[in-house]
Motif scaffolding. Sequence first.
Motif, PDB file in Angstrom:
ATOM      1  N   VAL A 110       0.838  -1.200   0.000  1.00  0.00           N
ATOM      2  CA  VAL A 110       0.000   0.000   0.000  1.00  0.00           C
ATOM      3  C   VAL A 110       0.878   1.257   0.000  1.00  0.00           C
ATOM      4  CG1 VAL A 110      -1.704   1.319   1.325  1.00  0.00           C
ATOM      5  CG2 VAL A 110      -1.896  -1.178   1.160  1.00  0.00           C
ATOM      6  N   VAL A 111       1.870   1.275   0.891  1.00  0.00           N
ATOM      7  CA  VAL A 111       2.727   2.464   0.977  1.00  0.00           C
ATOM      8  C   VAL A 111       3.557   2.624  -0.301  1.00  0.00           C
ATOM      9  CG1 VAL A 111       4.508   3.637   2.332  1.00  0.00           C
ATOM     10  CG2 VAL A 111       2.816   2.207   3.481  1.00  0.00           C
ATOM     11  N   ILE A 116       4.317   5.286  -5.829  1.00  0.00           N
ATOM     12  CA  ILE A 116       4.105   5.319  -7.291  1.00  0.00           C
ATOM     13  C   ILE A 116       3.205   6.506  -7.648  1.00  0.00           C
ATOM     14  CG2 ILE A 116       3.169   4.102  -9.302  1.00  0.00           C
ATOM     15  CD1 ILE A 116       3.871   1.488  -7.984  1.00  0.00           C
ATOM     16  N   ASP A 117       2.162   6.706  -6.852  1.00  0.00           N
ATOM     17  CA  ASP A 117       1.290   7.849  -7.129  1.00  0.00           C
ATOM     18  C   ASP A 117       2.064   9.168  -7.044  1.00  0.00           C
ATOM     19  OD1 ASP A 117      -1.497   9.140  -7.303  1.00  0.00           O
ATOM     20  OD2 ASP A 117      -0.627  10.060  -5.499  1.00  0.00           O
ATOM     21  N   SER A 145      -9.074   7.929  -0.663  1.00  0.00           N
ATOM     22  CA  SER A 145      -9.978   7.631  -1.770  1.00  0.00           C
ATOM     23  C   SER A 145     -10.021   6.114  -2.008  1.00  0.00           C
ATOM     24  CB  SER A 145      -9.560   8.385  -3.035  1.00  0.00           C
ATOM     25  OG  SER A 145      -8.282   7.965  -3.418  1.00  0.00           O
ATOM     26  N   PRO A 146     -11.160   5.605  -2.475  1.00  0.00           N
ATOM     27  CA  PRO A 146     -11.323   4.150  -2.503  1.00  0.00           C
ATOM     28  C   PRO A 146     -10.595   3.439  -3.639  1.00  0.00           C
ATOM     29  CG  PRO A 146     -13.349   5.239  -3.210  1.00  0.00           C
ATOM     30  CD  PRO A 146     -12.402   6.322  -2.820  1.00  0.00           C
ATOM     31  N   ILE A 147     -10.430   4.069  -4.787  1.00  0.00           N
ATOM     32  CA  ILE A 147      -9.943   3.310  -5.947  1.00  0.00           C
ATOM     33  C   ILE A 147      -8.441   3.476  -6.224  1.00  0.00           C
ATOM     34  CG2 ILE A 147     -10.301   2.805  -8.407  1.00  0.00           C
ATOM     35  CD1 ILE A 147     -12.828   2.293  -6.986  1.00  0.00           C
ATOM     36  N   SER A 148      -7.987   4.713  -6.423  1.00  0.00           N
ATOM     37  CA  SER A 148      -6.637   4.850  -6.981  1.00  0.00           C
ATOM     38  C   SER A 148      -5.524   4.282  -6.098  1.00  0.00           C
ATOM     39  CB  SER A 148      -6.342   6.287  -7.411  1.00  0.00           C
ATOM     40  OG  SER A 148      -6.793   7.186  -6.482  1.00  0.00           O
ATOM     41  N   PRO A 149      -5.547   4.440  -4.747  1.00  0.00           N
ATOM     42  CA  PRO A 149      -4.448   3.815  -3.992  1.00  0.00           C
ATOM     43  C   PRO A 149      -4.408   2.304  -4.184  1.00  0.00           C
ATOM     44  CG  PRO A 149      -5.848   5.130  -2.523  1.00  0.00           C
ATOM     45  CD  PRO A 149      -6.502   5.134  -3.864  1.00  0.00           C
ATOM     46  N   ILE A 150      -5.583   1.702  -4.385  1.00  0.00           N
ATOM     47  CA  ILE A 150      -5.614   0.250  -4.573  1.00  0.00           C
ATOM     48  C   ILE A 150      -5.006  -0.127  -5.923  1.00  0.00           C
ATOM     49  CG2 ILE A 150      -7.168  -1.741  -4.899  1.00  0.00           C
ATOM     50  CD1 ILE A 150      -8.945  -0.542  -2.738  1.00  0.00           C
ATOM     51  N   LEU A 151      -5.313   0.687  -6.945  1.00  0.00           N
ATOM     52  CA  LEU A 151      -4.738   0.378  -8.263  1.00  0.00           C
ATOM     53  C   LEU A 151      -3.215   0.441  -8.220  1.00  0.00           C
ATOM     54  CD1 LEU A 151      -7.197   2.239 -10.673  1.00  0.00           C
ATOM     55  CD2 LEU A 151      -7.122  -0.195 -10.050  1.00  0.00           C
ATOM     56  N   GLY A 366      -9.450   4.954   4.592  1.00  0.00           N
ATOM     57  CA  GLY A 366     -10.580   5.817   4.245  1.00  0.00           C
ATOM     58  C   GLY A 366     -11.896   5.180   4.634  1.00  0.00           C
ATOM     59  N   MET A 367     -12.481   4.492   3.647  1.00  0.00           N
ATOM     60  CA  MET A 367     -13.801   3.903   3.815  1.00  0.00           C
ATOM     61  C   MET A 367     -13.986   3.083   5.089  1.00  0.00           C
ATOM     62  SD  MET A 367     -15.091   2.389   0.273  1.00  0.00           S
ATOM     63  CE  MET A 367     -15.622   0.759   0.699  1.00  0.00           C
TER      64      MET A 367
END
Length: 455
Positions: A110-111, A116-117, A145-151, A366-367
Amino acid sequence: MDKNKLPSRDVFSSKFGVIAAAAGSAVGLGNIWKFPYITGVYGGAAFLFVYLGFIALIGLPIMLSEFYIGRKSRKNVFGAFKYLAPGSPWKFVGVLGVSAAFMILAFYGVVAGWSIDYIIKAVTDSFAAKSPDEMESMFFNFIESPISPILYQLLFMVMTMAIVIIGVKDGIEKYAKFLMPLLVVIIIVLCVRSVTLDGASEGLKFLFYPDFSKLTPDGILSALGHAFFSLSLGMGTLVTYGSYIDDTNNLTKTAVQVTIADTAIAMLAGIAIFPAVFAFGIEPSSGPGLVFITLPNVFQQMPGGFFFSILFFVLLTVAALTSSISILEVVVAYFREELNLKRNFATILATIMISVIGVFCSLSMGMLKEYTIFGLNFFDLLDWISANLLLPLGGLFISLFVGWYLGRKKIEEELLKGSKVVGWLVTIFMFLVKVVAPTAIAIVFLHGLGVFNFV
Ligand code: PFF
């Protein structure tokens, strides 16, 4: 050649290859992301001094023990215990290690995804003209945010998987050799900029001028846990790497070099970050976002900052990769040896399982923030259990195994390969692994968990 069998018995082609790979495992997000953030949370210099003490007295001897176990047995962590202590329950130390590897890689991915982001943010000049407060909201908006960190997390896991599938020599040695020194150069440049900011001296004072009254049992346990985490100890990673080291290598020297490199890089990261934290009025105890919020401010204040920021986050991601592959290897080795899976299938399966856990880590920022256990969200919980419980516990068993089960004669024999280890050095080493490390770990554990109050 049967590629499924041989990689674990490859030996490194050069001495520098071994050091680069072991240092590649040790140097990673632990040094640049986690060390500054927990030093900030636990109050600065006093925490740092305790951490350094643990590195020298516990970390170094346990690193040498892991190398020793690996080279002696020429096996990964499970095979190694089975080979050196047949028919005994010692192999369960390996099971502890695999559990730790699952948890660590889940949040590590995750980190690394955040990193990368931040490459993308750097390339698109997103740090430009932002105030420290705006940097902070940018960071939190992203991780919550729910999507981009996961991608990004999944992207990182796929990269890790690909390198592990390619194999040890091509995968690890080649990149670690020249990219890690480059990362050090950039951090030194950052240090220079950071200590010359207005108000920087407060940060240096925070980092180097100890106030021991700030130490808490939990802080001491975290310093111990981080010594293990940062040096990649306690779960057999360096047993596996030790099994690739050839007999002419001086193990003691290698362990000392890796320990010094790892510690020096963490210190440099601290010097790059804390002066800036104070100069920009950021809260030192602000947690996992500390580096991501602070450094973009520094980049903005330096000539060539745009390019440096891109290079920095690229290299941080590479540093994370040379560590994550070593974590994944532990799980893959287990799946292959104990469950008889094929190497590539084992790698894919392990990556999928760990990534799924990682998705929940990411969402817990987040969520799923409200779901906590002992006041910790899922991300922090995995970090805490793995670094502060499982790794020191693994280290405790490893030191007992080497100090008491194997004993001095066998150790001396092995350490004499590739070097002329003098007797008194072996005596010190034996005293550290037999007495100092196990006692200290036990005391810090019981104290940190509140079972006993020693002061
Ligand atoms: N030492 C790595 C770091 O500091 O980022 C993390 C790590 C790698 C921990 C391998 C444990 C391990 F076995």
